[in-house]
Design a protein around this motif. Structure first.
Motif, PDB file in Angstrom:
ATOM      1  N   THR A   3       0.879  -1.159   0.042  1.00 54.97           N
ATOM      2  CA  THR A   3      -0.063  -0.043  -0.006  1.00 54.97           C
ATOM      3  C   THR A   3       0.874   1.210   0.292  1.00 54.97           C
ATOM      4  OG1 THR A   3      -0.197   0.265   2.626  1.00 54.97           O
ATOM      5  CG2 THR A   3      -2.018  -1.087   1.329  1.00 54.97           C
ATOM      6  N   ARG A  41      -3.991   4.512  -0.278  1.00 55.09           N
ATOM      7  CA  ARG A  41      -5.427   4.238   0.280  1.00 55.09           C
ATOM      8  C   ARG A  41      -5.875   5.454   0.766  1.00 55.09           C
ATOM      9  NH1 ARG A  41      -3.829   0.246  -2.032  1.00 55.09           N
ATOM     10  NH2 ARG A  41      -4.471  -1.934  -1.812  1.00 55.09           N
ATOM     11  N   ASP A  68     -10.867   6.869   4.661  1.00 57.07           N
ATOM     12  CA  ASP A  68     -11.747   5.954   5.033  1.00 57.07           C
ATOM     13  C   ASP A  68     -11.413   4.363   4.876  1.00 57.07           C
ATOM     14  OD1 ASP A  68     -13.463   7.703   6.030  1.00 57.07           O
ATOM     15  OD2 ASP A  68     -14.673   7.830   4.143  1.00 57.07           O
ATOM     16  N   GLN A  69     -10.590   3.879   3.868  1.00 55.65           N
ATOM     17  CA  GLN A  69     -10.140   2.483   3.608  1.00 55.65           C
ATOM     18  C   GLN A  69      -9.374   2.346   4.732  1.00 55.65           C
ATOM     19  OE1 GLN A  69      -8.555   3.465  -0.303  1.00 55.65           O
ATOM     20  NE2 GLN A  69      -9.901   2.016  -1.139  1.00 55.65           N
ATOM     21  N   TYR A 106      -8.638  -7.549   2.918  1.00 57.86           N
ATOM     22  CA  TYR A 106      -9.308  -6.444   2.867  1.00 57.86           C
ATOM     23  C   TYR A 106      -8.603  -5.517   2.133  1.00 57.86           C
ATOM     24  CZ  TYR A 106     -10.686  -1.909   4.330  1.00 57.86           C
ATOM     25  OH  TYR A 106     -11.320  -0.422   4.280  1.00 57.86           O
ATOM     26  N   TYR A 107      -7.240  -5.344   1.912  1.00 55.78           N
ATOM     27  CA  TYR A 107      -6.680  -4.275   0.916  1.00 55.78           C
ATOM     28  C   TYR A 107      -6.244  -4.839  -0.300  1.00 55.78           C
ATOM     29  CZ  TYR A 107      -5.465  -1.410   5.072  1.00 55.78           C
ATOM     30  OH  TYR A 107      -5.540  -0.517   6.253  1.00 55.78           O
ATOM     31  N   ASP A 111      -9.465  -3.875  -1.995  1.00 57.13           N
ATOM     32  CA  ASP A 111     -10.048  -2.515  -1.601  1.00 57.13           C
ATOM     33  C   ASP A 111      -8.953  -1.444  -2.189  1.00 57.13           C
ATOM     34  OD1 ASP A 111     -11.277  -0.764   1.239  1.00 57.13           O
ATOM     35  OD2 ASP A 111     -12.076  -1.091  -0.570  1.00 57.13           O
ATOM     36  N   GLY A 112      -8.775  -1.686  -3.603  1.00 57.09           N
ATOM     37  CA  GLY A 112      -7.997  -0.436  -4.108  1.00 57.09           C
ATOM     38  C   GLY A 112      -6.857  -0.996  -4.635  1.00 57.09           C
TER      39      GLY A 112
END
Length: 115
Positions: free
Chosen positions: A65, A80, A83-84, A109-110, A113-114
């Protein structure tokens, strides 16, 4: 998904450097400072102390990330949003070290999520 736990090309130049105390900037603003980090191949991460932003909570961010590290400004930029990061699985030092499923939940999750 192992690339999620490895630093990208723009942040690999920090190999061997300590990032502890560096400011951390999400895609949409400041989120805290680096409290801990690893450079373990395939399982690297940073732990961010969010201070008052999320009531003193710490969050674990996989190295993937991290978009880039500005050594001169002592700032880590992550890809990220606030909010993420705020909605990520809760970080618990003991759980992270003792629960093999925790890293999987964070990665799931990560990863979805993006990235």
């Amino acid at each position: 998904m192992s690339e999620l736990w490895s630093y990208g090309p723009e942040s690999r130049s920090t190999a061997g450097a300590s990032l502890i105390g560096f400011k951390v900037e999400a895609a949409d603003g400041h989120i805290g400072t680096v409290d801990e980090h690893t450079q373990d191949v395939g399982s690297a991460y940073i732990v961010v102390d969010t201070g008052p932003w999320i009531f003193g909570k710490e969050v674990l961010l996989p190295a993937g990330t991290v978009g880039r590290v500005d050594m001169e400004e002592r700032t880590v930029h992550v890809s990220r949003t606030k909010d993420q990061i705020k909605n990520a699985p809760e970080y618990d030092r003991e759980k992270h070290r003792g629960d093999p499923g925790y890293r999987g939940r964070v990665g799931d999750y990560y990863g979805r999520d993006g990235s």
